[in-house]
Design a protein around this motif. Structure first.
Motif, PDB file in Angstrom:
ATOM      1  N   LEU A 182       1.059  -1.080  -0.021  1.00  0.00           N
ATOM      2  CA  LEU A 182       0.111   0.050   0.025  1.00  0.00           C
ATOM      3  C   LEU A 182       0.936   1.263   0.113  1.00  0.00           C
ATOM      4  N   VAL A 183       2.137   1.171   0.876  1.00  0.00           N
ATOM      5  CA  VAL A 183       3.017   2.364   0.809  1.00  0.00           C
ATOM      6  C   VAL A 183       3.548   2.460  -0.597  1.00  0.00           C
ATOM      7  N   VAL A 184       3.773   1.643  -1.204  1.00  0.00           N
ATOM      8  CA  VAL A 184       4.373   1.738  -2.657  1.00  0.00           C
ATOM      9  C   VAL A 184       3.221   2.227  -3.641  1.00  0.00           C
ATOM     10  N   LEU A 185       2.071   1.800  -3.368  1.00  0.00           N
ATOM     11  CA  LEU A 185       0.916   2.245  -4.309  1.00  0.00           C
ATOM     12  C   LEU A 185       0.717   3.945  -3.965  1.00  0.00           C
ATOM     13  N   GLU A 186       0.684   4.099  -2.633  1.00  0.00           N
ATOM     14  CA  GLU A 186       0.630   5.735  -2.324  1.00  0.00           C
ATOM     15  C   GLU A 186       1.909   6.630  -2.980  1.00  0.00           C
ATOM     16  N   GLY A 187       3.150   6.064  -3.001  1.00  0.00           N
ATOM     17  CA  GLY A 187       4.135   6.867  -3.677  1.00  0.00           C
ATOM     18  C   GLY A 187       3.847   6.963  -5.037  1.00  0.00           C
ATOM     19  N   LEU A 188       3.593   5.804  -5.845  1.00  0.00           N
ATOM     20  CA  LEU A 188       3.187   5.932  -7.182  1.00  0.00           C
ATOM     21  C   LEU A 188       2.261   6.996  -7.507  1.00  0.00           C
ATOM     22  N   LEU A 189       1.327   6.866  -6.753  1.00  0.00           N
ATOM     23  CA  LEU A 189      -0.001   7.944  -6.715  1.00  0.00           C
ATOM     24  C   LEU A 189       0.504   9.378  -6.826  1.00  0.00           C
ATOM     25  N   ILE A 190       1.091   9.623  -5.553  1.00  0.00           N
ATOM     26  CA  ILE A 190       1.712  10.879  -5.806  1.00  0.00           C
ATOM     27  C   ILE A 190       2.610  11.311  -6.508  1.00  0.00           C
ATOM     28  N   LEU A 191       3.402  10.424  -7.046  1.00  0.00           N
ATOM     29  CA  LEU A 191       4.195  10.622  -8.144  1.00  0.00           C
ATOM     30  C   LEU A 191       3.457  10.993  -9.766  1.00  0.00           C
ATOM     31  N   VAL A 192       2.524  10.241  -9.777  1.00  0.00           N
ATOM     32  CA  VAL A 192       1.496  10.578 -10.931  1.00  0.00           C
ATOM     33  C   VAL A 192       0.684  11.826 -10.711  1.00  0.00           C
ATOM     34  N   LEU A 193       0.383  12.409  -9.450  1.00  0.00           N
ATOM     35  CA  LEU A 193      -0.086  13.615  -9.329  1.00  0.00           C
ATOM     36  C   LEU A 193       0.945  14.681  -9.408  1.00  0.00           C
ATOM     37  N   VAL A 194       2.042  14.645  -9.264  1.00  0.00           N
ATOM     38  CA  VAL A 194       3.199  15.465  -9.426  1.00  0.00           C
ATOM     39  C   VAL A 194       3.542  15.439 -11.020  1.00  0.00           C
ATOM     40  N   LEU A 195       3.553  14.538 -11.727  1.00  0.00           N
ATOM     41  CA  LEU A 195       3.989  14.686 -13.091  1.00  0.00           C
ATOM     42  C   LEU A 195       2.756  15.323 -13.764  1.00  0.00           C
ATOM     43  N   THR A 196       1.633  15.153 -13.505  1.00  0.00           N
ATOM     44  CA  THR A 196       0.610  15.343 -14.411  1.00  0.00           C
ATOM     45  C   THR A 196       0.016  17.029 -13.936  1.00  0.00           C
ATOM     46  N   THR A 249       9.545  20.978  -9.013  1.00  0.00           N
ATOM     47  CA  THR A 249       8.868  19.525  -9.509  1.00  0.00           C
ATOM     48  C   THR A 249       9.940  18.447  -9.099  1.00  0.00           C
ATOM     49  N   GLN A 250      11.264  18.706  -9.355  1.00  0.00           N
ATOM     50  CA  GLN A 250      12.123  17.769  -9.080  1.00  0.00           C
ATOM     51  C   GLN A 250      12.269  17.334  -7.746  1.00  0.00           C
ATOM     52  N   ILE A 251      12.186  18.225  -6.586  1.00  0.00           N
ATOM     53  CA  ILE A 251      11.961  17.961  -5.289  1.00  0.00           C
ATOM     54  C   ILE A 251      10.830  17.190  -5.055  1.00  0.00           C
ATOM     55  N   LEU A 252       9.595  17.189  -5.675  1.00  0.00           N
ATOM     56  CA  LEU A 252       8.536  16.643  -5.435  1.00  0.00           C
ATOM     57  C   LEU A 252       8.442  15.213  -5.855  1.00  0.00           C
ATOM     58  N   VAL A 253       9.285  15.018  -7.121  1.00  0.00           N
ATOM     59  CA  VAL A 253       9.522  13.658  -7.887  1.00  0.00           C
ATOM     60  C   VAL A 253      10.250  12.817  -6.931  1.00  0.00           C
ATOM     61  N   VAL A 254      11.313  13.299  -6.584  1.00  0.00           N
ATOM     62  CA  VAL A 254      12.255  12.676  -5.517  1.00  0.00           C
ATOM     63  C   VAL A 254      11.625  12.214  -4.305  1.00  0.00           C
ATOM     64  N   ASP A 255      10.796  13.064  -3.765  1.00  0.00           N
ATOM     65  CA  ASP A 255      10.019  12.998  -2.468  1.00  0.00           C
ATOM     66  C   ASP A 255       9.103  11.667  -3.027  1.00  0.00           C
ATOM     67  N   SER A 256       8.239  11.754  -4.017  1.00  0.00           N
ATOM     68  CA  SER A 256       7.459  10.814  -4.338  1.00  0.00           C
ATOM     69  C   SER A 256       8.099   9.401  -4.561  1.00  0.00           C
TER      70      SER A 256
END
Length: 483
Positions: free
Chosen positions: A122-136, A324-331
């Protein structure tokens, strides 16, 4: 000599050290200060997620007993790799590690209902979701859906929850075994054991050191209290509480046979991406992921801005460079923490201590990350730290998170009532998701009752409906005849 000059110039150009008014020496000092300020997580994370059995009774890693050294080594490894990535990719003096509050939710909110592998999935899914939100760019919509003061209440509630975990782990607060009151101080209302006395000494120490603004107060308190605990155990020979009611809550403190050892990274990859869906159902999974995202995503926004403000790195609009780069690394860090079985990794506000020492670039993060990697070889030391020595740090973290309560407008009932329910129910029910759900539902209901339903973001209506199903899932299953 010319080669050294060339290398220094290349380093300067890549990290923009001179351009940001810094020097290599200041960056190294800042990176070291940040590490020593937040190194406590190498001890605390194992004591939070490594000591709680999952729904099958297994500890993290699948064993029938805690493996604190393995959790500590992997915690340091992930923190080191992702902090270096933050420095190299985003060129920002921000360090990352397993998030306090997030790990408490994973341990007490998820592992109690599923296996550790499912919880980390679930933690992995959450991180991937945040990454999608950041990139979009959709992150702004999610960020705006939840009222700011409700986000503050969530943070305050998690702080109280963490503090309660600290008091309970230390034996300072215990179940009374009777309905009134259900919990009380110590044994029979008094603090009668030596381990609790060690906790009290550590609590006094950390509060005094913090009040005196001593850098690394949490780390030095853990080290000092652990040493005191070893001395007490050597003299009194108490043993663990499983063998002696007056003993240590988890592990009896003693100097390990090996202080330096080859780290055990066996936890890497121990996650199940979709196992939770079968374990708890779709609605619960979606709510759990949303809860993790709330605790993680919004905190990062505030942290990176606060650190940037400390170092004068924000632009005219109050945004840090390379946002954006900061948020991507954090995601990616959130997903990586789950994939490594050490809980979601996130940005640490303690990075401001390094900025206060002069850090202005990602070189400081690289230094901090290297320190974390070196710390993986010292993981056996974690075994000598009992809960009673680490618990004072949890109480102080709770205090720091609690200070945000002043930002809530208590004279506005539309926000005060949901905020109160969020803050109170997290520690009272020992459940972060219960507090968040109660707060969201109260906010939506009160807004609707006062004729302001249109002011509620559509996403919040969806989440509130999901929490209704979540809270009523048992009677709904009974009504439908589902076992």
């Amino acid at each position: 000599m010319p080669q050294s000059t060339t290398e220094t110039s290349a380093l300067d150009r890549y990290f923009k050290i001179t351009a940001r008014g810094s020097s290599v020496g200041r960056e190294v000092r800042g990176g070291l200060v940040t590490f020593f300020t937040m190194a406590y997580i190498i001890v605390l994370n194992p004591l939070i997620i490594g000591t709680v059995p999952d729904v099958d009774g297994a500890f993290l890693g699948g064993g029938d007993a805690p493996d604190l050294a393995a959790v500590a080594a992997t915690t340091a490894l992930v923190a080191g790799v992702l902090t270096i990535a933050m420095g190299v990719v985003a060129n920002y003096p921000l360090a990352l590690a397993a998030g306090l509050g997030l790990n408490a939710f994973v341990a007490f909110g998820l592992a109690s209902q599923m296996t550790w592998a499912d919880a980390m999935g679930l933690v992995v899914l959450e991180g991937l979701l945040i990454l999608v939100l950041v990139l979009t760019g959709f992150r702004q919509a999610v960020f705006g859906a939840v009222p700011r003061h409700l986000k503050t209440a969530i943070s305050v509630g998690i702080g109280l929850f963490i503090a309660l975990v600290g008091f309970v782990n230390a034996g300072f607060v215990r179940s009374t075994g009777s309905p009134s009151p259900p919990i009380g101080m110590g044994e029979g209302g008094s603090l009668t054991t030596l381990p609790v006395a060690v906790f009290c000494a550590g609590l006094i120490a950390v509060l005094v050191l913090y009040a005196l603004k001593i850098r690394g107060a949490i780390l030095w308190t853990i080290v000092g209290t652990a040493v005191l605990a070893v001395i007490v155990e050597t003299v009194a020979d108490l043993g663990p509480s499983a063998e002696n009611p007056n003993g240590w809550n988890l592990n009896a403190p003693q100097v390990p046979d090996q202080i330096v050892d080859v780290p055990d990274f066996g936890l890497l990859g121990e996650f199940s991406l979709l196992g939770s869906w079968e374990a708890v159902g779709v609605v619960s999974v979606l709510l759990f992921v949303f809860t993790l995202m709330l605790a993680d995503f919004f905190d990062t926004m505030g942290t990176m801005v606060a650190v940037g403000a400390e170092g004068g790195l924000l632009d005219e609009n109050g945004n840090p460079p390379r946002t954006t780069q900061i948020l991507v690394v954090d995601s990616v860090a959130a997903a990586a923490g789950g994939a490594a079985s050490v809980s979601s990794n996130t940005s640490y506000i303690e990075s401001a201590s390094g900025v206060g020492e002069g850090a202005r670039t990602g070189l400081a993060s690289v230094v901090t990350g290297v320190c974390f990697l070196l710390a993986t070889f010292l993981a056996p030391l974690v075994a000598m730290v009992p809960n009673e020595a680490a618990a004072p740090a949890l109480v102080l973290v709770g205090l720091l998170m609690m200070t945000q309560v002043r930002e809530i407008p208590w004279d506005d009932l539309e926000l005060a009532i949901p905020a109160f329910l969020t803050i109170a129910l997290m520690p009272f029910t020992y459940s972060i998701s219960t507090g968040i759900g109660a707060g969201f539902l109260a906010y939506v209901i009160i807004k609707a009752a006062r004729g302001k339903a249109r002011q509620v973001h559509p996403l919040l209506w969806v989440v509130a409906a999901m929490f209704v199903v979540y809270f009523a899932i048992a009677p709904i299953e009974d009504l439908l005849g589902v076992s």
